[in-house]
Design a protein around this motif. Structure first.
Motif, PDB file in Angstrom:
ATOM      1  N   HIS A   1       0.718  -1.545   0.058  1.00 12.74           N
ATOM      2  CA  HIS A   1       0.001   0.035   0.295  1.00 12.74           C
ATOM      3  C   HIS A   1       0.848   1.338   0.326  1.00 12.74           C
ATOM      4  N   LYS A   2       0.275   2.741  -0.826  1.00 10.23           N
ATOM      5  CA  LYS A   2       1.024   3.543  -0.296  1.00 10.23           C
ATOM      6  C   LYS A   2      -0.391   5.171  -0.396  1.00 10.23           C
ATOM      7  N   GLY A   3       0.108   4.646   1.622  1.00 12.50           N
ATOM      8  CA  GLY A   3      -0.718   5.940   1.850  1.00 12.50           C
ATOM      9  C   GLY A   3      -1.562   5.437   2.136  1.00 12.50           C
ATOM     10  N   TYR A   4      -2.714   6.569   2.318  1.00 13.94           N
ATOM     11  CA  TYR A   4      -4.081   6.231   2.926  1.00 13.94           C
ATOM     12  C   TYR A   4      -4.597   5.496   1.267  1.00 13.94           C
ATOM     13  N   ILE A   5      -5.660   4.427   1.599  1.00 15.93           N
ATOM     14  CA  ILE A   5      -5.890   3.795   0.259  1.00 15.93           C
ATOM     15  C   ILE A   5      -7.503   4.188  -0.246  1.00 15.93           C
ATOM     16  N   TRP A   6      -7.640   5.204   0.608  1.00 13.08           N
ATOM     17  CA  TRP A   6      -9.533   5.729  -0.466  1.00 13.08           C
ATOM     18  C   TRP A   6      -9.542   7.393   0.131  1.00 13.08           C
TER      19      TRP A   6
ATOM     20  N   ILE B   1       9.114   8.389   3.728  1.00 15.88           N
ATOM     21  CA  ILE B   1       7.738   8.868   4.119  1.00 15.88           C
ATOM     22  C   ILE B   1       7.294   7.896   2.503  1.00 15.88           C
ATOM     23  N   ASP B   2       7.855   8.050   1.445  1.00 16.03           N
ATOM     24  CA  ASP B   2       7.949   7.118   0.680  1.00 16.03           C
ATOM     25  C   ASP B   2       7.935   5.422   0.689  1.00 16.03           C
ATOM     26  N   LYS B   3       9.332   5.108   1.677  1.00 18.18           N
ATOM     27  CA  LYS B   3      10.006   4.019   1.209  1.00 18.18           C
ATOM     28  C   LYS B   3       7.870   3.259   2.064  1.00 18.18           C
ATOM     29  N   TRP B   4       9.073   1.582   1.297  1.00 22.30           N
ATOM     30  CA  TRP B   4       7.475   0.812   2.345  1.00 22.30           C
ATOM     31  C   TRP B   4       8.402  -0.229   3.088  1.00 22.30           C
TER      32      TRP B   4
END
Length: 283
Positions: free
Chosen positions: A80-85, A275-278
């Motif tokens: 997932h990336k950030g909030y998914i909705w 912030i972008d790290k998985w």
């Protein structure tokens, strides 16, 4: 939107440019007869900044949360990336912390009820979307009931096909599973345990969810009936038509010194790569 020292602070305005409360001045229903609700977007899909309606501040601006002097961002639990909705809240609702919900056996979290909008459009922060309810899941967060109401924008291409919770799996297979997974694991990269749910993470249907929202709307009305209230929340408004309603000319004095004096001195924004790290999580 006003940005102060890397701190996001957004007052909501009406069509005439007057400051209003997104919590108290926007009605819950866009069309009550058709059960179409207004949703205030706090966090657009795919973003990481943890934004929320500031319930204890005058006119309740949408602000980025700060913890220990640092701006808060959610991590990215793979895949997932950030909030998914599109994530936000229903105005004129409140989860009463003195009420023990018989369905979850946990008290309310002292906030307007949370809303997930699952349509295709990535909304903007502060958008007011017209949505219909499909169902809800119940997160238990530090002993508090934290309802997450699942909705669809009525303008979405799938809106006519999605009318109850079972339709989500039919037309968006895997999405409910991903939603529960996200809430279960998203705090783990910060060193916290996996979140827990009522009903074993099962999503309840539209009828159940609408009753939950109706109950929280009644709690909001009761909050405004207290004079003064002892909740620590700011309930001043321009249009709700209750004891806490004020005149438009009273807004400027209330906001004197704000938003500058009400912001927390935040540290510089973290490296974007962090912030972008998985984060790869194994339960």
């Amino acid at each position: 939107m006003l940005i102060v020292s890397n701190y996001v602070f957004a007052l909501t305005e009406d069509a005439s440019g007057n400051a209003i409360s997104p919590w108290h001045d926007i009605p819950l229903f866009a069309d009550q007869a058709k059960k179409i609700y207004n949703m205030v977007v706090e966090i657009p899909r795919w973003t990481n900044a943890k934004m929320e309606i500031a319930t204890a501040e005058p006119l309740n601006p949408i602000k980025q949360d700060v913890k220990k002097g640092a701006l808060r961002y959610v991590r990215n639990p793979f895949p997932h990336k950030g909030y998914i909705w599109n994530y936000g809240a229903f105005p004129q609702t409140w989860e009463d912390p003195s009420h023990i919900d018989p369905a979850t056996n946990a008290k309310g979290d002292n906030d307007p009820i949370d809303v997930l909008e699952i349509g295709q459009r990535v909304a903007a922060r502060g958008d007011v979307l017209q949505v219909k309810i499909l169902g809800t899941i119940a997160l238990i967060d530090e002993g508090e009931t934290d309802w997450k109401v699942i909705t669809i924008n009525v303008a979405d291409p799938l809106a006519e096909q999605l009318n109850d919770i079972e339709d989500v799996e039919k037309f968006m297979p895997g999405f409910l599973r991903a939603t529960v997974e996200w809430f279960k694991i998203y705090k783990i990269p910060d060193g916290k345990p996996a979140n827990e749910f009522a009903f074993n993470g099962e999503a309840k249907n539209r009828e159940f969810a609408e009753k939950v929202v109706e109950e929280t709307a009644n709690f909001w009305k009761a909050l405004h009936a207290k004079s003064p209230n002892d909740s620590g929340l700011d309930v001043k408004n321009l249009s709700a038509g209750n004891a806490n309603s004020i005149k438009a000319e009273d807004v400027k004095p209330i906001l004197e010194g704000k938003p500058l004096s009400s912001t927390v001195a935040a540290q510089p924004i973290a490296d974007q790569s962090a912030i972008d790290k998985w984060y790869y999580i194994k339960l």
